[in-house]
Scaffold this active site. Structure first.
Site, mmCIF file in Angstrom:
data_model
loop_
_atom_site.group_PDB
_atom_site.id
_atom_site.type_symbol
_atom_site.label_atom_id
_atom_site.label_comp_id
_atom_site.label_asym_id
_atom_site.label_seq_id
_atom_site.Cartn_x
_atom_site.Cartn_y
_atom_site.Cartn_z
ATOM 1 N N ASN A 88 0.824 -1.207 0.000
ATOM 2 C CA ASN A 88 0.000 0.000 0.000
ATOM 3 C C ASN A 88 0.856 1.254 0.000
ATOM 4 O O ASN A 88 1.957 1.270 0.573
ATOM 5 C CB ASN A 88 -0.935 0.001 1.227
ATOM 6 C CG ASN A 88 -1.862 -1.196 1.231
ATOM 7 O OD1 ASN A 88 -2.118 -1.792 0.182
ATOM 8 N ND2 ASN A 88 -2.349 -1.581 2.399
ATOM 9 N N HIS A 105 6.164 -0.516 -2.519
ATOM 10 C CA HIS A 105 5.684 0.177 -3.716
ATOM 11 C C HIS A 105 5.685 1.681 -3.554
ATOM 12 O O HIS A 105 5.026 2.388 -4.327
ATOM 13 C CB HIS A 105 4.265 -0.300 -4.071
ATOM 14 C CG HIS A 105 4.222 -1.716 -4.567
ATOM 15 N ND1 HIS A 105 3.070 -2.468 -4.559
ATOM 16 C CD2 HIS A 105 5.198 -2.526 -5.055
ATOM 17 C CE1 HIS A 105 3.347 -3.668 -5.034
ATOM 18 N NE2 HIS A 105 4.629 -3.735 -5.338
ATOM 19 N N THR A 172 -4.631 -9.077 0.359
ATOM 20 C CA THR A 172 -4.087 -8.906 -0.982
ATOM 21 C C THR A 172 -4.586 -10.018 -1.889
ATOM 22 O O THR A 172 -4.761 -11.158 -1.480
ATOM 23 C CB THR A 172 -2.535 -8.854 -0.973
ATOM 24 O OG1 THR A 172 -2.064 -8.734 -2.319
ATOM 25 C CG2 THR A 172 -1.935 -10.079 -0.324
ATOM 26 N N ALA A 212 -10.555 -7.814 7.561
ATOM 27 C CA ALA A 212 -9.280 -7.639 8.284
ATOM 28 C C ALA A 212 -9.508 -7.093 9.695
ATOM 29 O O ALA A 212 -8.800 -7.477 10.638
ATOM 30 C CB ALA A 212 -8.380 -6.695 7.495
HETATM 31 C C1 BV8 Z 1 8.546 -5.912 -11.006
HETATM 32 C C2 BV8 Z 1 1.900 1.382 -6.504
HETATM 33 C C3 BV8 Z 1 10.711 -6.742 -11.536
HETATM 34 C C4 BV8 Z 1 1.252 2.336 -7.425
HETATM 35 C C5 BV8 Z 1 1.541 -0.859 -7.410
HETATM 36 C C6 BV8 Z 1 3.439 -11.699 -15.544
HETATM 37 C C7 BV8 Z 1 3.620 -12.558 -14.496
HETATM 38 C C8 BV8 Z 1 4.203 -12.127 -13.311
HETATM 39 C C9 BV8 Z 1 4.592 -10.798 -13.167
HETATM 40 C C10 BV8 Z 1 4.376 -9.942 -14.199
HETATM 41 C C11 BV8 Z 1 3.812 -10.385 -15.389
HETATM 42 N N1 BV8 Z 1 3.742 -9.312 -16.211
HETATM 43 C C12 BV8 Z 1 4.243 -8.224 -15.585
HETATM 44 C C13 BV8 Z 1 4.649 -8.598 -14.382
HETATM 45 C C14 BV8 Z 1 5.265 -7.768 -13.350
HETATM 46 C C15 BV8 Z 1 4.245 -6.856 -12.682
HETATM 47 C C16 BV8 Z 1 3.011 -7.597 -12.270
HETATM 48 O O1 BV8 Z 1 2.989 -8.283 -11.272
HETATM 49 N N2 BV8 Z 1 1.938 -7.452 -13.071
HETATM 50 C C17 BV8 Z 1 0.714 -8.150 -12.736
HETATM 51 C C18 BV8 Z 1 -0.473 -7.236 -13.042
HETATM 52 C C19 BV8 Z 1 0.656 -9.432 -13.530
HETATM 53 N N3 BV8 Z 1 4.901 -6.359 -11.494
HETATM 54 C C20 BV8 Z 1 5.686 -5.294 -11.581
HETATM 55 O O2 BV8 Z 1 5.843 -4.630 -12.567
HETATM 56 C C21 BV8 Z 1 6.438 -4.952 -10.309
HETATM 57 N N4 BV8 Z 1 7.833 -4.830 -10.628
HETATM 58 O O3 BV8 Z 1 8.071 -7.008 -11.181
HETATM 59 O O4 BV8 Z 1 9.887 -5.618 -11.217
HETATM 60 C C22 BV8 Z 1 11.378 -7.202 -10.298
HETATM 61 C C23 BV8 Z 1 10.794 -8.200 -9.516
HETATM 62 C C24 BV8 Z 1 11.450 -8.620 -8.367
HETATM 63 C C25 BV8 Z 1 12.647 -8.050 -8.005
HETATM 64 C C26 BV8 Z 1 13.186 -7.047 -8.809
HETATM 65 C C27 BV8 Z 1 12.551 -6.628 -9.949
HETATM 66 C C28 BV8 Z 1 5.969 -3.645 -9.724
HETATM 67 C C29 BV8 Z 1 4.528 -3.767 -9.316
HETATM 68 C C30 BV8 Z 1 4.136 -2.541 -8.482
HETATM 69 C C31 BV8 Z 1 2.994 -1.811 -9.124
HETATM 70 N N5 BV8 Z 1 2.546 -0.742 -8.228
HETATM 71 N N6 BV8 Z 1 1.205 0.110 -6.541
HETATM 72 C C32 BV8 Z 1 -0.141 2.662 -6.986
HETATM 73 O O5 BV8 Z 1 -0.579 2.227 -5.909
HETATM 74 O O6 BV8 Z 1 -0.781 3.391 -7.744
HETATM 75 S S1 BV8 Z 1 0.653 -2.292 -7.423
HETATM 76 C C33 BV8 Z 1 -0.852 -1.957 -6.721
HETATM 77 O O7 BV8 Z 1 -1.715 -2.979 -7.140
HETATM 78 C C34 BV8 Z 1 -0.825 -2.076 -5.230
HETATM 79 O O8 BV8 Z 1 0.317 -1.542 -4.637
HETATM 80 C C35 BV8 Z 1 -0.959 -3.546 -5.005
HETATM 81 O O9 BV8 Z 1 0.289 -4.163 -5.015
HETATM 82 C C36 BV8 Z 1 -1.699 -3.970 -6.230
HETATM 83 C C37 BV8 Z 1 -3.105 -4.249 -5.843
HETATM 84 O O10 BV8 Z 1 -3.023 -5.456 -5.183
HETATM 85 P P1 BV8 Z 1 -3.755 -5.676 -3.788
HETATM 86 O O11 BV8 Z 1 -3.105 -4.842 -2.758
HETATM 87 O O12 BV8 Z 1 -3.774 -7.135 -3.601
HETATM 88 O O13 BV8 Z 1 -5.221 -5.105 -3.977
HETATM 89 P P2 BV8 Z 1 -6.402 -5.807 -4.768
HETATM 90 O O14 BV8 Z 1 -7.460 -4.789 -4.955
HETATM 91 O O15 BV8 Z 1 -5.837 -6.523 -5.947
HETATM 92 O O16 BV8 Z 1 -6.927 -6.942 -3.771
HETATM 93 C C38 BV8 Z 1 -7.532 -6.544 -2.562
HETATM 94 C C39 BV8 Z 1 -7.682 -7.824 -1.758
HETATM 95 O O17 BV8 Z 1 -8.177 -7.472 -0.464
HETATM 96 C C40 BV8 Z 1 -8.672 -8.790 -2.358
HETATM 97 O O18 BV8 Z 1 -8.119 -10.092 -2.348
HETATM 98 C C41 BV8 Z 1 -9.897 -8.715 -1.421
HETATM 99 O O19 BV8 Z 1 -10.506 -9.992 -1.242
HETATM 100 C C42 BV8 Z 1 -9.264 -8.286 -0.134
HETATM 101 N N7 BV8 Z 1 -10.148 -7.486 0.708
HETATM 102 C C43 BV8 Z 1 -11.024 -6.529 0.308
HETATM 103 N N8 BV8 Z 1 -11.641 -6.012 1.398
HETATM 104 C C44 BV8 Z 1 -11.115 -6.645 2.490
HETATM 105 C C45 BV8 Z 1 -10.165 -7.569 2.050
HETATM 106 N N9 BV8 Z 1 -9.474 -8.358 2.887
HETATM 107 C C46 BV8 Z 1 -9.725 -8.216 4.213
HETATM 108 N N10 BV8 Z 1 -10.632 -7.349 4.708
HETATM 109 C C47 BV8 Z 1 -11.342 -6.546 3.888
HETATM 110 N N11 BV8 Z 1 -12.246 -5.693 4.392
#
Ligand code: BV8
Length: 225
Positions: A88, A105, A172, A212
């Site tokens: 976050n 992030h 997450t 949560a």
């Molecule tokens: C990188 C900042 C290399 C900006 C963010 C193919 C396969 C694998 C990977 C990749 C691929 N193609 C591309 C990639 C890499 C890519 C990636 O993963 N893409 C995905 C889409 C496939 N990743 C990257 O580019 C990363 N960099 O890989 O560099 C590297 C790797 C390792 C070491 C060195 C180099 C960079 C990614 C960062 C992007 N920036 N945020 C901003 O915020 O604007 S990501 C952003 O989205 C968030 O920070 C967060 O990480 C993500 C959202 O995810 P969640 O937090 O999980 O939120 P979401 O809404 O998805 O889910 C919410 C969850 O909460 C749900 O499960 C729900 O059930 C639950 N929930 C809801 N309410 C509640 C609850 N739980 C409990 N209680 C509640 N009340």
């Protein structure tokens, strides 16, 4: 007891901060995943600045919840034996009292100068291109890690996970890497606390379903006994 905790947007959902996938996926008609990229910023910097200015402006109006506070209580008891890493970019962990927060992030309330590489705590809009406090150039960007950019200090997370007794993932969807891979890096036991099943739920030794604000305080009470 060495514990690593990863949090995602779900831990802030009950504070009123929309998650990425629950916010019916669109912002001004755009998929957040397509706005949070260097390409989007190069193509339309005003659009991206508005996206982050709006989210930064919301922060003072939302409050930490019982889940954030429970993790601060855990840190007060465990000290350095707890490593809290969050995906976050909000400041709710800090405002709940956590002092060591690893923002892998980046942070909404920070600006990064692309001219002199300085980073600054920042609560105001960036749309009007304010001057960098260090070099004066009007090249500040949000200090967050976009898709395609490298998250902060992953080597530290890897070391802590290799040495931990327990890895807990909270709120997450397990869709974004490398955070989604942490469960595989953990030497210790693994526990998922999440509202719904995540993409990686089956990789966790144990999973609990629910909000949560209920699951996290109950789990911290268990750990602290
Ligand atoms: C990188 C900042 C290399 C900006 C963010 C193919 C396969 C694998 C990977 C990749 C691929 N193609 C591309 C990639 C890499 C890519 C990636 O993963 N893409 C995905 C889409 C496939 N990743 C990257 O580019 C990363 N960099 O890989 O560099 C590297 C790797 C390792 C070491 C060195 C180099 C960079 C990614 C960062 C992007 N920036 N945020 C901003 O915020 O604007 S990501 C952003 O989205 C968030 O920070 C967060 O990480 C993500 C959202 O995810 P969640 O937090 O999980 O939120 P979401 O809404 O998805 O889910 C919410 C969850 O909460 C749900 O499960 C729900 O059930 C639950 N929930 C809801 N309410 C509640 C609850 N739980 C409990 N209680 C509640 N009340």
């Amino acid at each position: 007891m060495n514990i690593v905790v990863l949090t995602g947007a779900g831990i802030s959902a009950e504070s009123g901060v929309p998650t990425f996938r629950d916010a019916d996926g669109l912002w001004e008609g755009h998929d957040p995943m397509t706005v949070a990229t260097p390409e989007a910023f190069a193509a339309d910097p005003d659009l991206v600045h508005r996206f982050y200015d709006e989210r930064r402006a919301v922060l003072p109006r939302v409050q930490p919840n019982a889940a954030h506070r429970a993790l601060a209580r855990l840190e007060a008891a465990l000290g350095d034996d707890l490593h809290l890493v969050t995906q976050n970019v909000d400041d709710l962990h800090e405002r709940a009292g956590s002092r060591q927060v690893h923002h892998m992030h980046g942070r909404l309330r920070a600006a990064w100068c692309t001219a002199c590489d300085s980073r600054h705590d920042w609560g105001d809009p960036l749309l009007d291109r304010p001057p960098c406090p260090t070099c004066g150039s009007r090249t500040l960007r949000p200090d967050v890690v976009w898709f395609g950019e490298v998250p902060h200090d992953m080597d530290v997370v890897e070391e802590r996970l290799w040495a931990c007794d327990l890895f807990v993932s909270i709120g997450t969807s397990g869709l974004v890497h490398p955070a989604a891979a942490f469960v595989h890096w953990s030497r210790g036991d693994t526990l998922e606390l999440n509202l719904d099943a995540s993409a990686g739920s089956t990789d966790f030794a144990r999973s609990r379903r629910g909000p949560a604000t209920e699951l996290v305080p109950a789990w911290v009470d268990e750990v602290l006994g």
